[in-house]
Design a protein around this motif. Structure first.
Motif, PDB file in Angstrom:
ATOM      1  N   GLY A  12       0.837  -1.205   0.000  1.00  0.00           N
ATOM      2  CA  GLY A  12       0.000   0.000   0.000  1.00  0.00           C
ATOM      3  C   GLY A  12       0.863   1.243   0.000  1.00  0.00           C
ATOM      4  O   GLY A  12       0.507   2.252   0.622  1.00  0.00           O
ATOM      5  N   GLY A  13       1.974   1.193  -0.712  1.00  0.00           N
ATOM      6  CA  GLY A  13       2.970   2.258  -0.634  1.00  0.00           C
ATOM      7  C   GLY A  13       2.771   3.415  -1.581  1.00  0.00           C
ATOM      8  O   GLY A  13       3.613   4.319  -1.623  1.00  0.00           O
ATOM      9  N   ALA A  14       1.661   3.426  -2.325  1.00  0.00           N
ATOM     10  CA  ALA A  14       1.493   4.440  -3.360  1.00  0.00           C
ATOM     11  C   ALA A  14       0.797   5.702  -2.877  1.00  0.00           C
ATOM     12  O   ALA A  14       1.019   6.780  -3.427  1.00  0.00           O
ATOM     13  CB  ALA A  14       0.699   3.854  -4.534  1.00  0.00           C
ATOM     14  N   THR A  15      -0.046   5.595  -1.861  1.00  0.00           N
ATOM     15  CA  THR A  15      -0.880   6.727  -1.459  1.00  0.00           C
ATOM     16  C   THR A  15      -0.838   6.931   0.049  1.00  0.00           C
ATOM     17  O   THR A  15      -0.451   6.039   0.805  1.00  0.00           O
ATOM     18  CB  THR A  15      -2.350   6.495  -1.874  1.00  0.00           C
ATOM     19  N   GLY A  16      -1.279   8.103   0.486  1.00  0.00           N
ATOM     20  CA  GLY A  16      -1.479   8.382   1.903  1.00  0.00           C
ATOM     21  C   GLY A  16      -0.268   8.093   2.752  1.00  0.00           C
ATOM     22  O   GLY A  16       0.860   8.508   2.444  1.00  0.00           O
ATOM     23  N   LEU A  17      -0.482   7.351   3.829  1.00  0.00           N
ATOM     24  CA  LEU A  17       0.604   7.028   4.736  1.00  0.00           C
ATOM     25  C   LEU A  17       1.674   6.186   4.045  1.00  0.00           C
ATOM     26  O   LEU A  17       2.869   6.374   4.285  1.00  0.00           O
ATOM     27  CB  LEU A  17       0.050   6.283   5.960  1.00  0.00           C
ATOM     28  N   GLY A  18       1.271   5.267   3.187  1.00  0.00           N
ATOM     29  CA  GLY A  18       2.246   4.447   2.471  1.00  0.00           C
ATOM     30  C   GLY A  18       3.189   5.280   1.630  1.00  0.00           C
ATOM     31  O   GLY A  18       4.399   5.004   1.571  1.00  0.00           O
ATOM     32  N   ARG A  19       2.668   6.296   0.971  1.00  0.00           N
ATOM     33  CA  ARG A  19       3.518   7.191   0.186  1.00  0.00           C
ATOM     34  C   ARG A  19       4.502   7.930   1.088  1.00  0.00           C
ATOM     35  O   ARG A  19       5.698   8.037   0.773  1.00  0.00           O
ATOM     36  CB  ARG A  19       2.652   8.199  -0.583  1.00  0.00           C
ATOM     37  N   ALA A  20       4.010   8.451   2.215  1.00  0.00           N
ATOM     38  CA  ALA A  20       4.888   9.167   3.141  1.00  0.00           C
ATOM     39  C   ALA A  20       5.997   8.255   3.661  1.00  0.00           C
ATOM     40  O   ALA A  20       7.154   8.674   3.791  1.00  0.00           O
ATOM     41  CB  ALA A  20       4.071   9.731   4.306  1.00  0.00           C
ATOM     42  N   ILE A  21       5.659   7.007   3.961  1.00  0.00           N
ATOM     43  CA  ILE A  21       6.656   6.040   4.422  1.00  0.00           C
ATOM     44  C   ILE A  21       7.676   5.757   3.330  1.00  0.00           C
ATOM     45  O   ILE A  21       8.890   5.727   3.572  1.00  0.00           O
ATOM     46  CB  ILE A  21       5.968   4.740   4.877  1.00  0.00           C
ATOM     47  N   SER A  22       7.201   5.539   2.112  1.00  0.00           N
ATOM     48  CA  SER A  22       8.104   5.261   0.997  1.00  0.00           C
ATOM     49  C   SER A  22       9.099   6.398   0.794  1.00  0.00           C
ATOM     50  O   SER A  22      10.304   6.167   0.599  1.00  0.00           O
ATOM     51  CB  SER A  22       7.296   5.029  -0.284  1.00  0.00           C
ATOM     52  N   LEU A  23       8.614   7.625   0.867  1.00  0.00           N
ATOM     53  CA  LEU A  23       9.495   8.781   0.686  1.00  0.00           C
ATOM     54  C   LEU A  23      10.489   8.910   1.838  1.00  0.00           C
ATOM     55  O   LEU A  23      11.671   9.204   1.630  1.00  0.00           O
ATOM     56  CB  LEU A  23       8.661  10.052   0.559  1.00  0.00           C
ATOM     57  N   GLU A  24      10.023   8.699   3.059  1.00  0.00           N
ATOM     58  CA  GLU A  24      10.908   8.794   4.224  1.00  0.00           C
ATOM     59  C   GLU A  24      12.032   7.768   4.142  1.00  0.00           C
ATOM     60  O   GLU A  24      13.203   8.093   4.427  1.00  0.00           O
ATOM     61  CB  GLU A  24      10.101   8.581   5.504  1.00  0.00           C
TER      62      GLU A  24
END
Length: 247
Positions: A12-24
């Motif tokens: 679930g890394g594309a949107t919302g919290l998942g996106r923020a985690i992926s970027l971090e």
């Protein structure tokens, strides 16, 4: 764990919290595999954002409620990067129904929510386990919710699923020690596409209950995920990130 050049799969890394985690995690110089099921355009945008940071990234499609698809997507990550060091089991789903509306929840709702939020975590951990153990220092971080600590949230099956995910975190920590550390974050209300449907008074009530008079941000949670991947001394812990509203 030194995160440089380590490989992480974010479901679930594309949107919302998942996106923020992926970027971090990309900022920490991890190689990031972004899992998505339907949000291909969002996954591509997140991948481009990581590449603009100078990071390495891949997209991998798969529904975490299917064990066959999870095994395939994990293998794709290993084939691309040659290893797998960490998993963030972040994929989740829900429906929005008042707890008292027992007739408003269908059997299909229960099956889908438990399939993604509980079985999906199990399938992901099981498929990743051989690769995480091979390095002797694997990490799993699970996204649960304060709704799994006290009955609250978008619906009864969602709350139950997150309670199960909390217990699964502790069970996996025991089962996979000492080679893999398993922890979880339990966010409160976050500003995502799932919560923007809340009534304004619901959000205000949450703010009023918070000693800090704010909600935790996606970035707050993402930084905590990074801490749990870096740690060498915690396992089986549920870290609440809710601006103190559950005090």
């Amino acid at each position: 764990m030194d995160l440089r050049n380590r490989v992480v799969l974010v479901t679930g890394g594309a949107t919302g919290l998942g996106r923020a985690i992926s970027l971090e995690l990309a900022r920490a110089n991890m190689l990031v595999a972004i899992n998505y099921s339907r949000s291909e355009d969002d996954a591509r945008e997140t991948m481009q954002a990581i590449e603009e940071l100078g990071g390495q990234c891949m997209m991998v499609k798969g529904d975490v409620s299917s064990s066959e698809q999870v095994e395939k997507l994990v293998q794709e990550v290993v084939n691309r990067f040659g290893r797998l060091d960490a998993v963030v089991a972040n994929a989740g789903t829900t429906v929005f129904r008042p707890f008292e509306d027992l007739d408003g929840i269908t059997e299909e709702d229960w099956d889908r929510i438990l399939g993604v939020n509980v079985k999906g975590v199990w399938f992901t951990a099981k498929a990743a386990a051989p690769y995480l153990k091979a390095n002797g220092s694997g990490r799993i971080v699970i996204t649960t919710s304060v709704a799994g600590i006290r009955p609250s949230g978008s619906s009864l099956p969602y709350s139950v699923s997150k309670a199960a995910a909390n217990h699964l975190t502790k069970g996996l920590a025991k089962a996979m020690a000492p080679d893999v550390l398993v922890n979880a974050i339990a966010p409160g209300l976050l500003d995502t596409r799932w919560t923007r449907g809340h009534r304004e008074d619901t959000i205000q009530n949450f703010l009023n209950s918070s000693p800090l008079k704010r909600v935790a941000t996606l970035e707050d949670c993402a930084r905590q995920v990074r801490v749990l991947i870096e740690t060498d001394s915690m396992t089986g812990e549920i870290v609440v990130v809710d601006a103190g509203s559950s005090l």
